[in-house]
Design an enzyme around this catalytic site. Sequence first.
Site, PDB file in Angstrom:
ATOM      1  N   GLU A  87       1.446  -6.171  -3.345  1.00 47.64           N
ATOM      2  CA  GLU A  87       2.236  -6.619  -2.210  1.00 47.64           C
ATOM      3  C   GLU A  87       1.461  -7.736  -1.519  1.00 47.64           C
ATOM      4  OE1 GLU A  87       5.570  -4.435   0.405  1.00 47.64           O
ATOM      5  OE2 GLU A  87       4.321  -3.220  -0.874  1.00 47.64           O
ATOM      6  N   GLU A 104      -1.236   3.379   6.217  1.00 52.12           N
ATOM      7  CA  GLU A 104       0.183   3.005   6.277  1.00 52.12           C
ATOM      8  C   GLU A 104       1.031   4.150   6.817  1.00 52.12           C
ATOM      9  OE1 GLU A 104       1.805   2.183   2.406  1.00 52.12           O
ATOM     10  OE2 GLU A 104       3.391   0.943   3.268  1.00 52.12           O
TER      11      GLU A 104
END
Length: 951
Positions: free
Chosen positions: A511, A804
């Site tokens: 990502e 996260e």
Amino acid sequence: MKFARLNTLTVWLIASFSTVLFTKSYAITTNLTPVHLRTEYRTNPVVDVDAPRLSWELTSAGKGQVQTGYQIMVASSVALLNAGKPDLWNSAKVTGNATNQIEYAGKLLLARTVCYWKVRSWDKNGQPGPWSAVASWEMGLLTKTDWTADWIGNDLTALGKGKTYHLPPAPFFRKEIQLTGLVKKARLYVTSLGLYECQINGKRIGNDYFTPGWTDYNKRVYYQTYDVTTDLKTGKNALGAIVADGWYAGYLGYALLVGNPVVKNFYGNVPLLKAQLEVEYTNGKKETIATDQSWKTNHGPILEADILNGETYDANLAFTNWSKTGFNDANWKSSTVFPDKSDRQLEAYPGDPVRVFEELKAKSVTPKAGGHYLFDLGQNFAGMVRLRVKGNKGDTIRLRFGEVLFPNGDIMTENLRKARAMDTYILNGDPQGETWTPKFTYHGFQYVDVAGFRTAPTIDAITGIVLTSATPETGSFETDNKLINKLYQNIVWTQRSNYFEVPTDCPQRDERLGWTGDAQAYVQSATFNNDISAFFTKWLVDLNDAQRPDNAYPIYAPAPNVRKTDTYSPGWSEAGIICPYTIYKTYGDTRVIRKFWPNMVAYLKFMEAKSNGTYVYKEGSFAEVSPKGGFGDWLSVGKKTPPDMLATMYYGYAASMMADMARAIGKSEESAYYEGVFTKIKQAFLAHYADSEGRFKTNSAAYGNGEGYVDGEMGFEGHTQTAYANAIYMNMIGSDLTSKAGNWLAELIKANGNKLSTGFLGVKPLLPSLSMTGHTDVAYQLLLSTEYPSWGFEVVNGANTIWERWNSYIKGKGFENNAGMNSFNHYAFGSVNEWLFGNAAGIKANEAGYRTFSIKPEIARQGLNFVNATYQSINGTIASSWKKEGNRIQLRVVIPVNTTATVFIPTTNPDSVLESSKPLKASQAIRVNDFKDGYLQVNVGSGTYQFSAVN
Ligand code: BGC
């Protein structure tokens, strides 16, 4: 190397000391001294803007000192400047207190001009202080006609095709040159499409990595300028460069994972180099050596080089001394010249380049099954490793990188998804041992699993090299609570790992994109830890370059479509407004507003059209984007806050910031217009999303079974923590409803077992909104909690970065969300930093740039006995320290020269307040303002104040 700014205290000591000397011999009666001179936010940079902005900080002993005027001199040489002959600009005395955002207004600056400057300031008594030390900036190449270099390349795309990945080798380029005289000045201007490393006579040039940085290469590419005067010699010299795919031609994001038709080569297939060496001899003669087809090229030891997938190096193919003179390049071929794209801009890099922050020694090395060894570097970070190895020719070392271990002690790499993140080194068998560091890849990791050692390695076989964009450190935060100190360090590490050329979401998996939602949620927090002015000056260009044809800002920037369906999302797109606004507020930067004003106006028009002129987004308004409604309160816990409700609030918030920004650049009509829009949005919002009592609601039936929405199966609810927190923080409801909303928020937290339930969009405003509505105790309760979900839960489960998910890892249980999306280095939940500095320490800007500010510390009833915070603003270093002592609070504040602050002294008894052990009345520098809500408000000018009060 740490990127600390000049230590103001040291400067202050030197300044005061020298003033004492000066006072004696030259009878200068002031000690107001400008320090930390910068141009375009950087120290002695190369720039290409028309009117570079200058800034300085001021030091002075004593209290209540201000600047009443300044004078800047700019000359084309130090000699002229020192002789008092500023041939480029003499501002003469300018009245006022401005010390930053001052635009150069002298002679037109030509490309390559070096500008030396100094400044002096007049104090509150109208006395001029000493001239500052000399600083400089240099003009880069200003137009394309300044460039004679070609784009050169070596198409190796036929090579490196594997089953899953296509990773061609990195081409090398070289050129030998003959310099005919003594070099007086030499500059290397260099850029690439892809990444480059330059060498001259065997030496790496500069200490930047991942140059020239990531942009939308179709629109612009940056170049770097290096002073290489001392790297060259009369006679023969060798120039060398290596180029790799990088963001230009390499793999990006989750394209591979989601089966996007394009997985790499988003901007082009063949990485290219453009470099120009400009030499000026002592006899005045000038010469330019530029990339062209005569540069020889070959591919050698770097078999693979990809940011996401790693680097492979075969030492047997190394070109020994390839960037030195005399290397035999007879079997190298000529470079290919590639056409330029005429509408691609070539500009000087405006940001802070990626650099080495520090090296980390391994903490342990553990033998694992199959001859593997596991190195623990003790900290999760972004960067690479240096490998030291001794072995036989052809031995292959494979390095794999992981952030965490499985409970059984094995490295966890599942969360890397399709990022191969593997480095490989093939030995040449040097009996002295071999050392290798990759050049064009980085990883997010704490652990390195190494296979291929012939004998058990020593612990120094692996060294961690921490890389980050070199944003100078500006903040410190410390308490007597270990949990909070650890949380703060985790936030700092996560910012360090993710402010990596662009503000990324994470440094490890496939990502590493400039996700706009993450960026906006965290940007205010980031300003406290580091000076992000230059970093965002650069990224805001990326963000605006990525504005979509429909005028929505994207969900990540730079924004090649790594998934076909990626478009925009409320709460993400507003980064296009929130980030420039934050840069304006933090640094007093109005240029950023002017620069992107038309883009921001266009975005607001898009939002208005999207509401069909109703100024509210009813349920289902964003059903056409993917995922439906956008990302909403991403990763929240429990029932979802309707994304359309959040979208309406974000629209209102954007309108209110537009009104502020319009005012800041003197557009009063537009300001009034956006105030009007904000009012309409607030009214429409309440009419639709609140009942007559102001309690939030939603028509959840409109979402059906929630299919297509993020966590839609959880169901939707208007009466949520996230909804109230945002409404309060964004000033979306009138003051009476705001205090009601605060009560509901506190109640919802209580009803949830004293726990938060917020996701990406709810977490940032959560503690600030509690503080704004008189619920500081609840804010502290959440901050100090160690139960899931909380920041403390991460810490007690071993976090050394921000995760996260609230439960990325649980001791004894492992990974509840193992396989895919589980980053251990994601700053969104670190947005609590804004509250740590802004509320716990209480530092908040009033005027943009902290020219005036307030210090209103919020005292914890329990759990914390002191907070020490410092923040180096563009106007100097602010400090706020409070400490409980018996029934008293000690509050020490530092107010920079040329600023004023409102200090809120927490006390139950205003008569008990002392400053430096004396009753307040005794001090002339302090004006008592008001006693309200448990605080005695005083106005102070610059200086250090030691308050004490019964609390
Ligand atoms: C990223 C986020 C991002 C999100 C969009 C994720 O995969 O890591 O941080 O904002 O997608 O919701």
